[in-house]
Write a protein that holds these residues in place. Structure first.
Motif, mmCIF file in Angstrom:
data_model
loop_
_atom_site.group_PDB
_atom_site.id
_atom_site.type_symbol
_atom_site.label_atom_id
_atom_site.label_comp_id
_atom_site.label_asym_id
_atom_site.label_seq_id
_atom_site.Cartn_x
_atom_site.Cartn_y
_atom_site.Cartn_z
ATOM 1 N N UNK A 98 34.685 -1.708 -20.479
ATOM 2 C CA UNK A 98 33.619 -2.583 -19.989
ATOM 3 C C UNK A 98 34.032 -4.024 -20.252
ATOM 4 N N UNK A 99 33.777 -4.860 -19.285
ATOM 5 C CA UNK A 99 34.036 -6.293 -19.374
ATOM 6 C C UNK A 99 32.709 -6.984 -19.165
ATOM 7 N N UNK A 100 32.421 -7.999 -19.959
ATOM 8 C CA UNK A 100 31.117 -8.645 -19.920
ATOM 9 C C UNK A 100 31.258 -10.153 -19.745
ATOM 10 N N UNK A 101 30.183 -10.752 -19.253
ATOM 11 C CA UNK A 101 30.141 -12.205 -19.088
ATOM 12 C C UNK A 101 28.898 -12.725 -19.791
ATOM 13 N N UNK A 102 29.075 -13.840 -20.498
ATOM 14 C CA UNK A 102 27.939 -14.482 -21.145
ATOM 15 C C UNK A 102 28.244 -15.964 -21.319
ATOM 16 N N UNK A 103 27.175 -16.754 -21.455
ATOM 17 C CA UNK A 103 27.339 -18.201 -21.614
ATOM 18 C C UNK A 103 28.065 -18.544 -22.907
ATOM 19 N N UNK A 104 27.621 -17.923 -23.974
ATOM 20 C CA UNK A 104 28.231 -18.145 -25.295
ATOM 21 C C UNK A 104 27.833 -16.987 -26.198
ATOM 22 N N UNK A 105 28.458 -16.913 -27.345
ATOM 23 C CA UNK A 105 28.186 -15.813 -28.277
ATOM 24 C C UNK A 105 26.700 -15.723 -28.601
ATOM 25 N N UNK A 106 26.233 -14.504 -28.787
ATOM 26 C CA UNK A 106 24.848 -14.227 -29.176
ATOM 27 C C UNK A 106 23.822 -14.645 -28.129
ATOM 28 N N UNK A 107 24.232 -14.675 -26.862
ATOM 29 C CA UNK A 107 23.290 -14.894 -25.765
ATOM 30 C C UNK A 107 23.308 -13.653 -24.881
#
Length: 137
Positions: A50-59
């Motif tokens: 699985x590959x994920x996208x997020x703005x920054x850590x813990x978001x």
């Protein structure tokens, strides 16, 4: 700037949530849960990545891609199958899906794959148009 990275076990519940959202949009059920993701997506004998996208850590996660590895016996090389690409509605049409697909394509190249296969529902016209568009690039 959105970061796309390989998922880690602590992402499992969020990935499961996104998978349920994706399934609901297509009017189907999803049996994938955090425990199954933790059991099958990580470690030496993982069945998928699985590959994920997020703005920054813990978001919250904004998108995910789930891929499996296979092998082409005629070409004698690995292949990658994209099983799911999902972007939360608020981030669609932002280029995020293309960014995630770029990372997936790089992963395929990194393992020496000669083919990146994409699966999508026959009635999912939006996904079909997206993949057709990026296939022309």
């Amino acid at each position: 700037m959105v970061q796309v990275r390989r998922a880690v076990p602590r992402d499992a519940d969020a990935i499961a949530r996104l998978a349920r959202e994706a399934a609901a949009e297509e009017g189907v059920a999803c049996a994938l849960d955090g425990d199954r993701i933790r059991a099958h997506a990580f470690g030496q004998n993982s069945l998928f990545e699985a590959w994920v996208a997020q703005d920054r850590a813990n978001t919250p996660l904004l998108a995910h891609a789930i891929i499996t590895k296979s092998y082409d016996i005629r070409r004698a090389c690995p292949t990658i199958v994209l099983c799911e690409l999902y972007v939360v509605p608020a981030h669609r049409r932002s280029g995020l899906a293309r960014q995630v697909m770029s990372v997936v394509a790089q992963r395929a190249r990194d393992i020496g794959a000669r083919e990146l296969a994409i699966t999508t529902g026959v009635e999912n016209a939006v996904a079909q148009r997206f993949f057709a568009a990026i296939g022309d690039e």
